[in-house]
Design an enzyme around this catalytic site. Structure first.
Site, PDB file in Angstrom:
ATOM      1  CB  CYS A   1      -0.543  -0.051   1.224  1.00 29.81           C
ATOM      2  SG  CYS A   1      -1.707  -1.762   1.582  1.00 29.81           S
TER       3      CYS A   1
ATOM      4  CG  ASN B   1       3.273   0.007   2.155  1.00 27.24           C
ATOM      5  OD1 ASN B   1       4.463   0.080   1.976  1.00 27.24           O
ATOM      6  ND2 ASN B   1       3.369  -1.552   1.836  1.00 27.24           N
ATOM      7  N   GLY B   2       2.211  -3.781   5.174  1.00 31.24           N
ATOM      8  CA  GLY B   2       3.087  -3.935   4.820  1.00 31.24           C
ATOM      9  C   GLY B   2       2.327  -5.241   5.364  1.00 31.24           C
TER      10      GLY B   2
ATOM     11  CE1 TYR C   1       5.740  -4.582 -11.576  1.00 31.20           C
ATOM     12  CE2 TYR C   1       4.773  -4.763  -8.814  1.00 31.20           C
ATOM     13  CZ  TYR C   1       4.423  -4.748 -10.596  1.00 31.20           C
ATOM     14  OH  TYR C   1       3.306  -4.572 -10.947  1.00 31.20           O
TER      15      TYR C   1
ATOM     16  N   GLY D   1      -1.481   1.299  -4.981  1.00 32.92           N
ATOM     17  CA  GLY D   1      -3.088   0.716  -4.301  1.00 32.92           C
ATOM     18  C   GLY D   1      -3.584   1.302  -4.682  1.00 32.92           C
TER      19      GLY D   1
HETATM   20  P1  5GP Z   1       3.334 -12.959 -14.510  1.00 36.49           P
HETATM   21  O1  5GP Z   1       2.206 -12.861 -15.806  1.00 36.49           O
HETATM   22  O2  5GP Z   1       4.510 -14.047 -14.898  1.00 36.49           O
HETATM   23  O3  5GP Z   1       2.448 -13.693 -13.796  1.00 36.49           O
HETATM   24  O4  5GP Z   1       3.848 -11.161 -14.084  1.00 36.49           O
HETATM   25  C1  5GP Z   1       5.038 -11.002 -14.496  1.00 36.49           C
HETATM   26  C2  5GP Z   1       4.759  -9.433 -14.578  1.00 36.49           C
HETATM   27  O5  5GP Z   1       3.925  -9.301 -13.503  1.00 36.49           O
HETATM   28  C3  5GP Z   1       6.159  -8.629 -14.420  1.00 36.49           C
HETATM   29  O6  5GP Z   1       5.655  -7.835 -15.682  1.00 36.49           O
HETATM   30  C4  5GP Z   1       6.444  -8.221 -13.910  1.00 36.49           C
HETATM   31  O7  5GP Z   1       6.372  -6.501 -13.865  1.00 36.49           O
HETATM   32  C5  5GP Z   1       4.578  -8.282 -13.224  1.00 36.49           C
HETATM   33  N1  5GP Z   1       4.913  -8.530 -11.498  1.00 36.49           N
HETATM   34  C6  5GP Z   1       5.536  -8.790 -10.814  1.00 36.49           C
HETATM   35  N2  5GP Z   1       5.162  -8.863  -9.493  1.00 36.49           N
HETATM   36  C7  5GP Z   1       4.010  -8.468  -9.567  1.00 36.49           C
HETATM   37  C8  5GP Z   1       3.339  -8.015  -8.361  1.00 36.49           C
HETATM   38  O8  5GP Z   1       3.655  -8.544  -7.293  1.00 36.49           O
HETATM   39  N3  5GP Z   1       1.924  -7.791  -8.574  1.00 36.49           N
HETATM   40  C9  5GP Z   1       1.489  -7.373 -10.301  1.00 36.49           C
HETATM   41  N4  5GP Z   1       0.700  -7.231 -10.292  1.00 36.49           N
HETATM   42  N5  5GP Z   1       2.449  -7.183 -11.094  1.00 36.49           N
HETATM   43  C10 5GP Z   1       3.716  -7.909 -10.881  1.00 36.49           C
HETATM   44 MG    MG Z   2       4.678  -5.984 -16.175  1.00 35.29          MG
END
Ligand code: 5GP
Ligand code: MG
Length: 481
Positions: free
Chosen positions: A5, A106-107, A249, A32
């Site tokens: 968050c 957040n956490g 990320y 979020g």
């Molecule tokens: P995958 O399609 O392999 O499940 O997810 C990879 C993609 O999801 C990558 O483009 C990455 O940027 C994104 N991603 C990585 N970690 C997370 C996360 O914790 N939440 C979300 N929404 N996207 C993620």
């Molecule tokens: Mg991505």
């Protein structure tokens, strides 16, 4: 509940805090999208507005005006898979005998259940099953007996897990970061006040200046008159456990987290990716938006070495499609990738391509994209990834999927390559991550790529001496400074 968050707290000299809070929530919207809220205090009482909406939809003009007071806190909440639960929207606010409290969290605590059971046994009534309410009740109880700083310290000695919090006790705004510094939190100075926020981009939005990160285990107390702040180092640990995934990320590239500009870290990781596993192809292409800084660093390092590669934005993103991972079924997730990303065929037809993303979680995105690139005429598709294989779930605030869903949890890199149908596949090394962050790996949380957790979690392994609070009996000891 795994929540990543965004939190913010502001104290101003003689201007209402609601509008700058609202702007800073906009700056934190990427942290979020499920709910947004603000709680202010006017010296007499709290004013609260929380909606299950994006920031832009959550507040009408009248709402901001009705949030009186020069101090306040705000929150944006990350959607968790499945449940959309208005009980957990924040800031959490409540009035106790010890005064009013507002909390933005957040956490994720890993021992919330234990504390909750204990408090419930003492007659505390809970309205949600969130861990933030547990912190609120514990703090409220301690405030009956002790001053603010000691009460916070006592609560801190009982809760275990990750938390970056902004708290408002009556008209005092606090920032608190867990002893491992798992999630980010920083302090900023405005022309007429101070701000505590998850990311420095929120401070930039307010034309403020980043003062510094809140230290792991540190409490920041903003003066209610907006003229300064005090800090208290409440718990000292030998090692931090900063989440590396924030840098890879989650955070905005324009934020500075624990002293490092996220954009530079990602570009640097892209350069290292080339050094570790570079492959000569006609084009280098990012998966937008998360792969972009990695790909630009990678292409630049390749060109520095004389490789004849072109950096191409060959995938166009539909910005009105939400994040794909929250789609409940695999079928919907696959459809969503295609709604979200479309190749520009002329940039890939007849070419060899290196596709770069920050991470592979379930493998849905890469599988779909690689197939799309072949359909668009790519001759070869090589995948390079800015984080190591994700093999274990996160309990600390990133809702990442279960072990069964993680493509790397039970597959070798070669097996994953085969599954996603890439011509080659390479991930960045763990060493490169620590190096790019300028931190010892002992000060990072890399549990999702190592399976070794910096917290004591039932059924999981840890790689360090973890100081897990035992709930009964240590509260009084903890109150000694
Ligand atoms: P995958 O399609 O392999 O499940 O997810 C990879 C993609 O999801 C990558 O483009 C990455 O940027 C994104 N991603 C990585 N970690 C997370 C996360 O914790 N939440 C979300 N929404 N996207 C993620
Ligand atoms: Mg991505």
């Amino acid at each position: 509940m795994h929540e990543k968050c965004g939190v913010v707290g502001i104290a101003l000299q003689d201007r209402d805090a609601a509008r700058p809070l609202y702007y800073s929530l906009y700056a934190l919207q990427h942290r979020g999208q499920e709910s947004a809220g603000i709680v202010t205090h006017d010296g007499f009482q709290q004013h609260s507005h929380v909606e299950m909406e994006l920031v832009g939809d959550a507040f009408g003009p009248g709402d901001i005006e009705s949030l009186n007071g020069t101090v306040g806190i705000g929150h944006v909440r990350y959607p968790t898979a499945g449940s959309v639960d208005s009980c957990c929207a924040q800031p959490f606010s409540v009035s106790f005998k010890s005064g009013s409290l507002g909390l933005s969290h957040n956490g994720n605590l890993v021992n919330a259940r234990e504390i909750r059971d204990e408090l419930a046994g003492q007659g505390h009534a809970f309205t949600s099953d969130g861990d933030t309410e547990v912190i609120a009740h514990d703090l409220a109880r301690n405030l009956l007996e002790e001053d603010l700083v000691r009460a916070v310290k006592r609560t801190m000695s009982r809760i275990h897990g990750s938390y970056s919090l902004t708290i408002m006790h009556d008209d005092t705004v606090l920032g608190l970061r867990d002893p491992e510094g798992n999630r980010p939190l920083c302090i900023g100075k405005l022309e007429d006040g101070y701000v505590i926020a998850s990311e420095s981009a929120a401070i930039d939005t307010l034309d403020g200046e980043l003062v510094r990160d809140v230290k792991p285990g540190e409490l920041v107390v903003l003066h209610s008159d907006g003229t300064g702040f005090d800090t208290y180092q409440l718990i000292d640990r030998e090692h931090a456990a900063h989440c590396f995934f924030e840098h890879v990320y989650f955070a905005r590239p324009d934020s500075v987290i624990d002293g490092e500009l996220v954009y530079e870290v990602r570009r640097n990781l892209g350069r290292k990716l080339w050094a570790e596993s570079g492959v000569d192809t006609d084009v280098v292409m990012p998966v937008p938006d998360s792969g972009r800084s990695f790909a630009s660093g990678y292409a630049e390092a390749a060109q520095d070495e004389g490789a004849d590669v072109e950096f191409a934005e060959g995938l166009m993103k539909n910005r009105y499609v939400g994040r794909t991972f929250i789609m409940p079924t695999q079928d919907e997730r696959e459809r969503a990738v295609r709604l979200k990303l479309n190749p520009i065929k002329s940039t890939v037809a007849g070419k060899t391509v290196t596709l770069i993303d920050d991470s592979i979680v379930r493998g849905t995105t890469s599988t779909q994209l690689i197939q799309l690139l072949y359909e668009s005429g790519a001759e070869e598709v090589h995948m390079r990834v800015g984080s190591p294989p994700i093999v274990a779930p996160c309990y600390m605030g990133i809702d990442m999927a279960t072990r069964e869903e993680l493509i790397a949890s039970d597959r070798s890199v070669e097996e994953i390559r085969d599954e996603i149908q890439a011509d080659s596949l390479a991930y960045i090394s763990r060493e490169a991550i620590a190096d790019a962050l300028g931190k010892a790996s002992a000060d990072l949380c890399m549990a999702c790529v190592t399976g070794q957790y910096p917290y004591d979690i039932d059924g999981e392994e840890t790689d360090r001496e973890v100081d897990r609070p035992t709930i009964a009996g240590e509260a009084s000891a903890a109150a000694d400074d």
